[in-house]
Design a protein around this motif. Structure first.
Motif, PDB file in Angstrom:
ATOM      1  N   ARG A  86       0.860  -1.187   0.000  1.00 38.35           N
ATOM      2  CA  ARG A  86       0.000   0.000   0.000  1.00 38.35           C
ATOM      3  C   ARG A  86       0.895   1.236   0.000  1.00 38.35           C
ATOM      4  O   ARG A  86       1.522   1.578   1.003  1.00 38.35           O
ATOM      5  CB  ARG A  86      -0.922  -0.010   1.220  1.00 38.35           C
ATOM      6  N   VAL A  87       0.950   1.881  -1.136  1.00 42.19           N
ATOM      7  CA  VAL A  87       1.783   3.073  -1.300  1.00 42.19           C
ATOM      8  C   VAL A  87       0.942   4.187  -1.917  1.00 42.19           C
ATOM      9  O   VAL A  87      -0.170   3.954  -2.369  1.00 42.19           O
ATOM     10  CB  VAL A  87       3.012   2.786  -2.201  1.00 42.19           C
ATOM     11  N   GLY A  88       1.470   5.382  -1.918  1.00 46.01           N
ATOM     12  CA  GLY A  88       0.796   6.481  -2.596  1.00 46.01           C
ATOM     13  C   GLY A  88      -0.232   7.206  -1.766  1.00 46.01           C
ATOM     14  O   GLY A  88      -0.901   8.105  -2.253  1.00 46.01           O
ATOM     15  N   ASP A  89      -0.384   6.810  -0.526  1.00 49.24           N
ATOM     16  CA  ASP A  89      -1.268   7.548   0.370  1.00 49.24           C
ATOM     17  C   ASP A  89      -0.512   7.752   1.679  1.00 49.24           C
ATOM     18  O   ASP A  89       0.577   7.245   1.863  1.00 49.24           O
ATOM     19  CB  ASP A  89      -2.595   6.810   0.603  1.00 49.24           C
ATOM     20  N   ASN A  90      -1.061   8.514   2.548  1.00 50.05           N
ATOM     21  CA  ASN A  90      -0.383   8.779   3.819  1.00 50.05           C
ATOM     22  C   ASN A  90      -1.147   8.097   4.942  1.00 50.05           C
ATOM     23  O   ASN A  90      -1.697   8.734   5.815  1.00 50.05           O
ATOM     24  CB  ASN A  90      -0.280  10.288   4.067  1.00 50.05           C
ATOM     25  N   HIS A  91      -1.173   6.762   4.892  1.00 47.95           N
ATOM     26  CA  HIS A  91      -1.855   6.022   5.945  1.00 47.95           C
ATOM     27  C   HIS A  91      -0.886   5.726   7.088  1.00 47.95           C
ATOM     28  O   HIS A  91       0.320   5.897   6.956  1.00 47.95           O
ATOM     29  CB  HIS A  91      -2.479   4.730   5.398  1.00 47.95           C
ATOM     30  N   HIS A  92      -1.436   5.285   8.194  1.00 48.63           N
ATOM     31  CA  HIS A  92      -0.645   5.016   9.386  1.00 48.63           C
ATOM     32  C   HIS A  92      -0.835   3.566   9.806  1.00 48.63           C
ATOM     33  O   HIS A  92      -1.431   2.778   9.076  1.00 48.63           O
ATOM     34  CB  HIS A  92      -1.066   5.976  10.508  1.00 48.63           C
ATOM     35  N   HIS A  93      -0.326   3.219  10.984  1.00 50.98           N
ATOM     36  CA  HIS A  93      -0.370   1.822  11.420  1.00 50.98           C
ATOM     37  C   HIS A  93      -0.751   1.689  12.895  1.00 50.98           C
ATOM     38  O   HIS A  93      -0.421   2.542  13.706  1.00 50.98           O
ATOM     39  CB  HIS A  93       0.993   1.170  11.181  1.00 50.98           C
ATOM     40  N   LEU A  94      -1.432   0.595  13.169  1.00 49.91           N
ATOM     41  CA  LEU A  94      -1.721   0.160  14.533  1.00 49.91           C
ATOM     42  C   LEU A  94      -0.807  -1.032  14.790  1.00 49.91           C
ATOM     43  O   LEU A  94      -0.702  -1.916  13.932  1.00 49.91           O
ATOM     44  CB  LEU A  94      -3.177  -0.310  14.655  1.00 49.91           C
ATOM     45  N   VAL A  95      -0.147  -1.074  15.935  1.00 46.60           N
ATOM     46  CA  VAL A  95       0.743  -2.182  16.258  1.00 46.60           C
ATOM     47  C   VAL A  95       0.361  -2.741  17.622  1.00 46.60           C
ATOM     48  O   VAL A  95       0.222  -1.993  18.593  1.00 46.60           O
ATOM     49  CB  VAL A  95       2.227  -1.736  16.284  1.00 46.60           C
ATOM     50  N   CYS A  96       0.197  -4.063  17.688  1.00 51.32           N
ATOM     51  CA  CYS A  96      -0.118  -4.710  18.958  1.00 51.32           C
ATOM     52  C   CYS A  96       1.163  -4.867  19.778  1.00 51.32           C
ATOM     53  O   CYS A  96       2.149  -5.429  19.302  1.00 51.32           O
ATOM     54  CB  CYS A  96      -0.768  -6.084  18.718  1.00 51.32           C
ATOM     55  N   TYR A 132       0.178   3.889  16.089  1.00 55.14           N
ATOM     56  CA  TYR A 132      -0.677   3.763  17.262  1.00 55.14           C
ATOM     57  C   TYR A 132      -0.329   2.429  17.915  1.00 55.14           C
ATOM     58  O   TYR A 132      -0.264   1.404  17.238  1.00 55.14           O
ATOM     59  CB  TYR A 132      -2.157   3.762  16.867  1.00 55.14           C
ATOM     60  N   TRP A 133      -0.086   2.429  19.208  1.00 48.71           N
ATOM     61  CA  TRP A 133       0.271   1.214  19.944  1.00 48.71           C
ATOM     62  C   TRP A 133      -0.867   0.803  20.853  1.00 48.71           C
ATOM     63  O   TRP A 133      -1.551   1.660  21.406  1.00 48.71           O
ATOM     64  CB  TRP A 133       1.528   1.464  20.793  1.00 48.71           C
ATOM     65  N   GLY A 134      -1.048  -0.471  21.026  1.00 48.88           N
ATOM     66  CA  GLY A 134      -2.087  -0.978  21.908  1.00 48.88           C
ATOM     67  C   GLY A 134      -2.138  -2.482  21.823  1.00 48.88           C
ATOM     68  O   GLY A 134      -1.151  -3.125  21.477  1.00 48.88           O
ATOM     69  N   LEU A 135      -3.270  -3.056  22.140  1.00 51.07           N
ATOM     70  CA  LEU A 135      -3.471  -4.497  22.044  1.00 51.07           C
ATOM     71  C   LEU A 135      -4.504  -4.783  20.968  1.00 51.07           C
ATOM     72  O   LEU A 135      -5.550  -4.136  20.919  1.00 51.07           O
ATOM     73  CB  LEU A 135      -3.944  -5.081  23.376  1.00 51.07           C
ATOM     74  N   CYS A 136      -4.209  -5.776  20.125  1.00 46.19           N
ATOM     75  CA  CYS A 136      -5.172  -6.175  19.102  1.00 46.19           C
ATOM     76  C   CYS A 136      -6.357  -6.844  19.798  1.00 46.19           C
ATOM     77  O   CYS A 136      -6.276  -7.179  20.989  1.00 46.19           O
ATOM     78  CB  CYS A 136      -4.516  -7.119  18.100  1.00 46.19           C
ATOM     79  N   PRO A 137      -7.461  -7.062  19.099  1.00 44.43           N
ATOM     80  CA  PRO A 137      -8.635  -7.673  19.743  1.00 44.43           C
ATOM     81  C   PRO A 137      -8.334  -9.028  20.404  1.00 44.43           C
ATOM     82  O   PRO A 137      -8.783  -9.283  21.522  1.00 44.43           O
ATOM     83  CB  PRO A 137      -9.634  -7.822  18.598  1.00 44.43           C
TER      84      PRO A 137
END
Length: 151
Positions: A86-96, A132-137
């Motif tokens: 996924r390139v060409g946009d300015n998306h971010h990430h969630l990490v568990c 964004y950091w946290g816990l996945c479901p």
């Protein structure tokens, strides 16, 4: 009037100024078919498509693909490099924090507000990396269950 068809992987590589090889085609397709893959997983996927390829060739191919922006490299702190298509946009990430799973998340609203820094120090900003950091479901449920059973 003819309908435009999506470019083939080989055409994309040529369009980016890269020589087309079976390994590069397999590399780009493997990254795009996966989600936030590490180098070992990518190498395994490429080998399943074209046979033997050295880890060094995978690293070199990934470097070439990221340089021409056909692939994006992300490196959450404490994690090895991961690659995504996924390139060409300015998306971010969630990490568990627990299992390390990574998920994409779109910019908050509208026109990528994260690209407006409070003080840009004269830089011409064209990308922002937000994690964004946290816990996945699954890990959150497991954490809640283990807390409840120890009570």
């Amino acid at each position: 009037m003819t309908a435009s068809r999506p470019a083939s992987t080989a055409e994309e590589l040529r369009g980016a100024g890269l020589r087309v090889t079976a390994a590069r085609v397999a590399l780009l397709e493997t990254v795009r078919d996966g989600a936030h893959l590490g180098v070992e997983a990518i190498a395994s996927g490429v080998r399943a498509r074209v046979g033997h390829i050295s880890l060094q060739a995978v690293y070199e191919g990934l470097h070439a693909l990221t340089t021409v922006k056909l692939v994006r490299r992300i490196e959450p702190p404490g994690s090895p490099a991961l690659f995504e298509g996924r390139v060409g946009d300015n998306h971010h990430h969630l990490v568990c924090r627990s299992c390390g799973v990574v998920a994409d998340v779109d910019c908050a609203t509208g026109h990528a507000p994260c690209l407006t820094a409070s003080d840009d120090h004269g830089f011409s900003v064209d990308e922002a990396e937000v994690i964004y950091w946290g816990l996945c479901p699954a890990c959150s449920t497991a954490s809640t269950a283990s807390t409840a059973s120890s009570s």
